[in-house]
Design an enzyme around this catalytic site. Structure first.
Site, PDB file in Angstrom:
ATOM      1  N   TYR A 162      35.744  45.286  33.034  1.00  0.00           N
ATOM      2  CA  TYR A 162      36.607  44.838  34.141  1.00  0.00           C
ATOM      3  C   TYR A 162      38.065  44.806  33.682  1.00  0.00           C
ATOM      4  CZ  TYR A 162      38.515  41.508  37.585  1.00  0.00           C
ATOM      5  OH  TYR A 162      39.279  40.882  38.539  1.00  0.00           O
ATOM      6  N   HIS A 170      32.187  32.404  39.857  1.00  0.00           N
ATOM      7  CA  HIS A 170      32.919  31.823  38.726  1.00  0.00           C
ATOM      8  C   HIS A 170      32.497  30.362  38.566  1.00  0.00           C
ATOM      9  CE1 HIS A 170      35.530  35.297  39.706  1.00  0.00           C
ATOM     10  NE2 HIS A 170      35.609  35.360  38.406  1.00  0.00           N
ATOM     11  N   GLY A 174      41.296  44.065  50.866  1.00  0.00           N
ATOM     12  CA  GLY A 174      40.437  42.963  50.420  1.00  0.00           C
ATOM     13  C   GLY A 174      40.677  41.688  51.210  1.00  0.00           C
ATOM     14  N   HIS A 175      40.999  41.828  52.505  1.00  0.00           N
ATOM     15  CA  HIS A 175      41.393  40.640  53.291  1.00  0.00           C
ATOM     16  C   HIS A 175      40.240  39.673  53.550  1.00  0.00           C
ATOM     17  CE1 HIS A 175      39.524  42.846  56.543  1.00  0.00           C
ATOM     18  NE2 HIS A 175      39.522  41.707  57.237  1.00  0.00           N
ATOM     19  N   SER A 201      44.392  40.410  36.261  1.00  0.00           N
ATOM     20  CA  SER A 201      43.601  39.240  35.884  1.00  0.00           C
ATOM     21  C   SER A 201      44.011  38.814  34.482  1.00  0.00           C
ATOM     22  CB  SER A 201      42.123  39.628  35.887  1.00  0.00           C
ATOM     23  OG  SER A 201      41.366  38.656  35.199  1.00  0.00           O
ATOM     24  N   SER A 202      43.823  37.528  34.189  1.00  0.00           N
ATOM     25  CA  SER A 202      44.201  37.040  32.851  1.00  0.00           C
ATOM     26  C   SER A 202      43.271  37.588  31.767  1.00  0.00           C
ATOM     27  CB  SER A 202      44.207  35.515  32.826  1.00  0.00           C
ATOM     28  OG  SER A 202      42.953  35.008  33.219  1.00  0.00           O
ATOM     29  N   CYS A 203      42.128  38.180  32.160  1.00  0.00           N
ATOM     30  CA  CYS A 203      41.222  38.724  31.135  1.00  0.00           C
ATOM     31  C   CYS A 203      41.717  40.050  30.559  1.00  0.00           C
ATOM     32  CB  CYS A 203      39.803  38.853  31.664  1.00  0.00           C
ATOM     33  SG  CYS A 203      39.656  40.095  32.925  1.00  0.00           S
ATOM     34  N   LYS A 207      41.444  46.850  35.025  1.00  0.00           N
ATOM     35  CA  LYS A 207      42.683  46.183  35.453  1.00  0.00           C
ATOM     36  C   LYS A 207      43.878  46.674  34.635  1.00  0.00           C
ATOM     37  CE  LYS A 207      41.348  43.506  38.834  1.00  0.00           C
ATOM     38  NZ  LYS A 207      41.897  43.711  40.191  1.00  0.00           N
TER      39      LYS A 207
HETATM   40  O1  GFB Z   1      34.344  31.291  35.536  1.00  0.00           O
HETATM   41  P1  GFB Z   1      33.589  32.074  34.552  1.00  0.00           P
HETATM   42  O2  GFB Z   1      32.348  32.745  34.995  1.00  0.00           O
HETATM   43  O3  GFB Z   1      34.531  33.157  33.935  1.00  0.00           O
HETATM   44  O4  GFB Z   1      33.156  31.107  33.329  1.00  0.00           O
HETATM   45  P2  GFB Z   1      35.407  33.501  32.629  1.00  0.00           P
HETATM   46  C1  GFB Z   1      34.075  30.234  32.706  1.00  0.00           C
HETATM   47  C2  GFB Z   1      33.326  29.330  31.727  1.00  0.00           C
HETATM   48  O5  GFB Z   1      32.497  28.423  32.466  1.00  0.00           O
HETATM   49  C3  GFB Z   1      32.402  30.049  30.744  1.00  0.00           C
HETATM   50  C4  GFB Z   1      31.221  28.377  31.909  1.00  0.00           C
HETATM   51  O6  GFB Z   1      32.512  29.437  29.478  1.00  0.00           O
HETATM   52  C5  GFB Z   1      31.011  29.790  31.358  1.00  0.00           C
HETATM   53  O7  GFB Z   1      29.972  29.817  30.394  1.00  0.00           O
HETATM   54  N1  GFB Z   1      30.238  27.957  32.929  1.00  0.00           N
HETATM   55  C6  GFB Z   1      29.536  26.802  32.904  1.00  0.00           C
HETATM   56  C7  GFB Z   1      29.845  28.659  34.001  1.00  0.00           C
HETATM   57  N2  GFB Z   1      28.697  26.742  33.913  1.00  0.00           N
HETATM   58  C8  GFB Z   1      28.854  27.882  34.637  1.00  0.00           C
HETATM   59  C9  GFB Z   1      28.230  28.378  35.819  1.00  0.00           C
HETATM   60  O8  GFB Z   1      27.350  27.779  36.415  1.00  0.00           O
HETATM   61  N3  GFB Z   1      28.694  29.586  36.289  1.00  0.00           N
HETATM   62  C10 GFB Z   1      29.690  30.287  35.647  1.00  0.00           C
HETATM   63  N4  GFB Z   1      30.097  31.448  36.163  1.00  0.00           N
HETATM   64  N5  GFB Z   1      30.256  29.837  34.494  1.00  0.00           N
HETATM   65  C11 GFB Z   1      35.674  35.635  34.032  1.00  0.00           C
HETATM   66  C12 GFB Z   1      35.601  37.095  33.769  1.00  0.00           C
HETATM   67  O9  GFB Z   1      35.576  35.053  32.806  1.00  0.00           O
HETATM   68  O10 GFB Z   1      36.906  35.206  34.555  1.00  0.00           O
HETATM   69  C13 GFB Z   1      36.229  37.910  34.782  1.00  0.00           C
HETATM   70  O11 GFB Z   1      34.264  37.441  33.520  1.00  0.00           O
HETATM   71  C14 GFB Z   1      37.506  37.336  35.343  1.00  0.00           C
HETATM   72  O12 GFB Z   1      36.481  39.162  34.245  1.00  0.00           O
HETATM   73  C15 GFB Z   1      37.410  35.878  35.630  1.00  0.00           C
HETATM   74  O13 GFB Z   1      38.587  37.557  34.474  1.00  0.00           O
HETATM   75  C16 GFB Z   1      38.714  35.251  36.076  1.00  0.00           C
HETATM   76  O14 GFB Z   1      36.721  32.794  32.698  1.00  0.00           O
HETATM   77  O15 GFB Z   1      34.668  33.303  31.366  1.00  0.00           O
END
Ligand code: GFB
Length: 307
Positions: free
Chosen positions: A137, A180, A11-12, A108-110, A141
């Site tokens: 996911y 994210h 995954g580099h 992952s922390s999830c 993990k």
């Molecule tokens: O980073 P994120 O997608 O992952 O979302 P998780 C974190 C929080 O940010 C959630 C909010 O409460 C989202 O609703 N958020 C606000 C947004 N605006 C946005 C946006 O524009 N985009 C995104 N993506 N989020 C993931 C897991 O969970 O974390 C994976 O789905 C993995 O499995 C990863 O563990 C580290 O922290 O919620």
């Protein structure tokens, strides 16, 4: 892991793998094996077997994974569980078969229960129900962790597993459907500023708490643990500090200089309410994160502007 050891970073090209390669090169490692997806499809067991048989790496950083934010995890659950199980099975099994000296599996922390006591201790694993948006996911993990522990127990391998918190940094994914929150907000707020828009949509209520670790700090912790850690039990990697999504959005808004409004959209999922790792194990081993969130955001924003 001496300077001439053969090190395969799976995954580099990703944010985490590229940070590990950058650090290993800075440290003077001379024999790093990098294979693009086109050169080696990690879901193809035969291809993975031939690769391990011909290259015989001494060390493996298993940073290859199908990753994504809350929307991608919630929309493509089959892809997340299937792809991750397949690639980790292939890499871990073939590492065992050719006798890799040490492998690091990145989780992952999830993996922890949705309502785990905060900050989340490593012992919380498998003590409660998972967050539904990323359960497939997370289960992949968890299977990876147990696979490593099982090989260690049955065959005496040294396969260690680390659990990073939410990550961000150079070479992040800015696709709004799969990214994210931190890179998504950098992009949305930057584009709003350039377009002279009055508001930016932030998903969810803004109330969830997340912990953010700069990817180069993660790489530093991974290399540190590859040198020093030998146990089968998992190790959390984080900063020990969390922030609400609303405050994160405000911090990014200030860094970018956007004068409009942040509008929360509760129709989008919040995901888990809080995800702060207990990092006392890592701290007692002698490692601490270096990059404050404010500095990390400005470095990531610069990287976004240059990309
Ligand atoms: O980073 P994120 O997608 O992952 O979302 P998780 C974190 C929080 O940010 C959630 C909010 O409460 C989202 O609703 N958020 C606000 C947004 N605006 C946005 C946006 O524009 N985009 C995104 N993506 N989020 C993931 C897991 O969970 O974390 C994976 O789905 C993995 O499995 C990863 O563990 C580290 O922290 O919620």
């Amino acid at each position: 892991m001496n300077k001439h050891a053969k090190i395969y970073v799976a995954g580099h090209r990703g944010m985490v793998g590229s940070a590990i390669v950058r650090l290993l090169k800075t440290l003077g490692h001379t024999h790093i094996i990098e294979k693009t997806h086109a050169e080696l499809d990690l879901t193809d067991h035969n291809a993975v077997r031939s690769f391990f048989e011909s290259e015989h790496p001494d060390y493996v950083f298993m940073a290859a994974a199908k990753v994504g934010g809350i929307y991608a995890n919630n929309t493509f659950p089959a892809d997340f569980i299937y792809t991750n199980l397949t690639i980790q099975n292939n890499v871990i099994y073939e590492s065992h078969r050719i006798g890799v000296k040490k492998l690091m599996f990145l989780g992952s922390s999830c993996i922890y229960p949705k309502f785990a006591t905060q900050p989340i201790d490593e012992s919380a694993l498998l003590t409660g129900a998972l967050e539904p948006t990323n359960e497939p996911y997370a289960i992949a993990k968890i299977a990876g962790i147990v696979l490593c522990q099982s090989f260690n127990r049955q065959y005496g391998t040294q396969f260690i597993s680390v659990m990073p918190t939410n990550l961000y940094g150079l070479n992040d994914n800015y696709d709004l459907k799969t990214s994210h929150v931190l890179p998504a907000l950098i992009r949305k707020i930057h584009e709003a500023k350039v377009a002279g828009a009055k508001e930016v949509e932030v998903w969810g209520t803004g109330k969830p708490l997340r912990e953010f670790l700069y990817a180069d700090d993660l790489a530093d912790a991974c290399v540190f643990l590859m040198h020093t850690y030998t146990d089968s039990s998992i190790v959390n990697i984080g900063t020990g500090v969390d922030i609400t999504i609303a405050d994160l959005a405000k911090e990014i808004q200030d860094a970018i200089g956007f004068k409009g409004r942040l509008v929360f959209n509760p129709a989008q999922p919040d995901g888990t309410p809080r995800k702060l790792l207990n990092v006392s194990k890592l701290t007692s081993l002698g490692w601490k994160a270096k990059t404050p969130l404010s500095r990390g955001i400005s470095l990531a924003y610069q990287d976004y502007l240059n990309s």
